[in-house]
Design an enzyme around this catalytic site. Structure first.
Site, PDB file in Angstrom:
ATOM      1  N   LYS A 121       3.806  38.780  -6.669  1.00  0.00           N
ATOM      2  CA  LYS A 121       4.560  37.548  -6.127  1.00  0.00           C
ATOM      3  C   LYS A 121       5.031  38.057  -4.728  1.00  0.00           C
ATOM      4  CE  LYS A 121       6.382  33.807  -7.626  1.00  0.00           C
ATOM      5  NZ  LYS A 121       5.841  33.128  -9.088  1.00  0.00           N
ATOM      6  N   ASP A 159       5.157  28.409  -4.899  1.00  0.00           N
ATOM      7  CA  ASP A 159       6.231  28.386  -5.586  1.00  0.00           C
ATOM      8  C   ASP A 159       7.354  27.654  -4.968  1.00  0.00           C
ATOM      9  OD1 ASP A 159       7.078  30.173  -8.027  1.00  0.00           O
ATOM     10  OD2 ASP A 159       8.934  30.235  -6.886  1.00  0.00           O
TER      11      ASP A 159
HETATM   12  N1  GLU Z   1       4.460  29.984  -8.801  1.00  0.00           N
HETATM   13  C1  GLU Z   1       3.790  29.924 -10.059  1.00  0.00           C
HETATM   14  C2  GLU Z   1       4.221  30.620 -11.150  1.00  0.00           C
HETATM   15  O1  GLU Z   1       5.381  30.935 -11.123  1.00  0.00           O
HETATM   16  C3  GLU Z   1       2.358  29.523  -9.799  1.00  0.00           C
HETATM   17  C4  GLU Z   1       1.356  30.922  -9.482  1.00  0.00           C
HETATM   18  C5  GLU Z   1       0.344  30.579  -9.116  1.00  0.00           C
HETATM   19  O2  GLU Z   1      -0.364  29.669  -9.253  1.00  0.00           O
HETATM   20  O3  GLU Z   1      -0.515  31.670  -8.820  1.00  0.00           O
HETATM   21  O4  GLU Z   1       3.571  31.003 -12.316  1.00  0.00           O
END
Ligand code: GLU
Length: 446
Positions: A127, A167
């Protein structure tokens, strides 16, 4: 914590990561489910799997300088936490929000490990993000920020290494600027290094809708396991970003009525059902506020006092942000007869609220299961990029639905196996953990 060995490990995590309350909360929530697993599998303890899981493989923190429209130089902080790559390249979104600091990125990265494992697809957990606030910034400012952010990040990522996405605060516009800068710096059209791309330049059908749709597909499975359906259900959805909007859309398609949504300025109630065309126009085009929606809809009103959780509903979908549904609000939901709470956001329900729901017999779906549709569809986007193909909306949505059904069934089966029938939270933690832990054992002490 009931298990003393896990308590010792948890205390070590807190000591090693001071001041990171959200990360501690996420670790504790997983550890709380693991006592029967470590008792049954001493090999995990022997190989220090838990200690290794809690220590990110790599943490990158960098300066992001950019110039605003007045010509003033601004400095933000950028992060990418590459948490675990036992199952595949690090995968997870970027969050741009003033609340972002290392503890938030680590909580989200930690959750992502188990969420991604639950999808059954070959993706590790990571992340990133920044304390940059895109709200009120011009497109040109957002572009300059994204270009500066990628000018450092590009050296750490790639289709086989680490694949960011969106996100909170990072949507199609930001992904475009980030992808453009990566392409320019590297001179590679490496589609699979970022997901959430536009449909004409390597994106996947259904990716925009995927997190919200996936959450509702998950709830549909919960209802069907209880011999019920969305038909005639009153649903409250907090938030009005990407996850919330497409959760509302799928609820309406399946016969439920969404009677309330919210944003950081308050909540809106419309008994006959929120009008999605208006909401999309206000939020996706105008980047406006809840009051702008109310202004256009004569039967809608801003909620007065309390919170969105005061609005009676059969099903509550927290789709805004972490810790947005607390113990007192959970009590109100229970009192009003709510039967299901499913997390579209990451960790929106506080631990005390989860306990209130469990004690009252409300079915609870944790984010790492219920919101996995977004990242799962990102993995489908990577598949399409790798084969230089693009799938239809219908086929991609079918794949998403099948993946959500798989996660639902895995959570329930695992909960049953450990003698905790109907406990989706324990099922998700245990199934996600064992999947990644077994891969870590196979790969040796690295
Ligand atoms: N931010 C999204 C999550 O919390 C998607 C992450 C992604 O697609 O890599 O899972």
């Amino acid at each position: 914590m009931a298990d003393s060995k896990l308590q010792v490990l948890f205390d070590q995590v807190v000591d090693r990561n001071p001041g990171e309350a959200e990360f501690h909360q996420a670790v504790r929530e997983v550890f709380d489910s693991l006592a029967p697993v470590v008792a049954k599998h001493p090999e995990y303890t022997d190989a220090a799997v838990l200690q290794r899981l809690c220590e990110p493989e790599r943490q990158i923190i960098f300066r992001v300088p950019w110039t605003d429209d007045r010509g003033d130089v601004r400095i933000n902080r950028g992060f990418r936490v590459e948490f675990n790559s036992a199952l595949g390249p690090y995968k997870g979104g970027l969050r741009f929000h003033p609340s972002v600091y290392l503890g938030i990125v680590k909580f989200l990265g930690f959750e992502q490990i188990f969420k991604n494992a639950l999808t059954g697809l070959p993706i590790g957990g990571g992340k990133g993000g920044s304390d940059f606030d895109p709200k009120g910034r011009s497109d040109a400012e957002v572009m300059r920020f994204c270009q500066s952010f990628m000018t450092e990040l590009y050296r750490h990522i790639g289709e086989y290494t680490d694949v960011p996405a969106g996100d909170i605060g990072v949507g199609g516009r930001e992904i475009g600027y980030l992808f453009g800068q990566y392409k320019r710096i590297t001179n590679r059209y490496e589609s699979g290094m970022l997901t959430g791309k536009g449909l004409t330049w390597g994106g996947s059908q259904v990716r925009r809708e995927a997190t919200g749709y996936g959450t509702v597909f998950f709830v549909e499975q919960m209802l069907s396991a209880a011999g019920d359906s969305f038909d005639g259900k009153r649903v409250v959805v907090s938030g009005s970003g990407n996850v919330a909007i497409y959760a509302m859309e799928k609820v309406a398609q399946l016969g439920g009525t969404v009677v309330a949504f919210s944003d950081s300025s308050g909540y809106v109630v419309e008994e006959a059902g929120i009008d999605l065309a208006t909401l999309k126009e206000v939020k996706e085009v105008q980047r406006g506020r809840a009051a702008d929606y109310v202004e256009r809809r004569p039967d809608a009103a801003m909620g007065s006092g309390g919170s969105i959780w005061d609005v009676p509903a059969d099903i509550a979908l927290p789709c805004a942000t972490q810790n947005e549904l607390d113990e007192a609000e959970a009590r109100v939901l229970v009192r009003n007869g709510c039967r299901i709470v499913a997390e579209g956001a990451n960790m929106p329900t506080t631990p005390a609220a989860v306990r209130v729901l469990a004690d009252a017999g409300v079915l609870f779906a944790p984010g790492k299961a219920a919101n996995a549709g977004g990242v799962a569809t990102s993995a489908l986007e990577m598949q399409q990029n790798a084969s230089r193909d693009s799938w239809t909306f219908e086929y991609t949505e079918e794949r998403l639905e099948e993946i959500m059904r798989g996660i639902h069934d895995r959570c329930l089966a695992t909960a049953d196996e450990y003698g905790l029938p109907g406990d989706y939270a324990a099922g998700a933690n245990i199934a996600g953990f064992t999947h990644v832990a077994d891969a870590m054992l196979a790969l040796g002490v690295i």
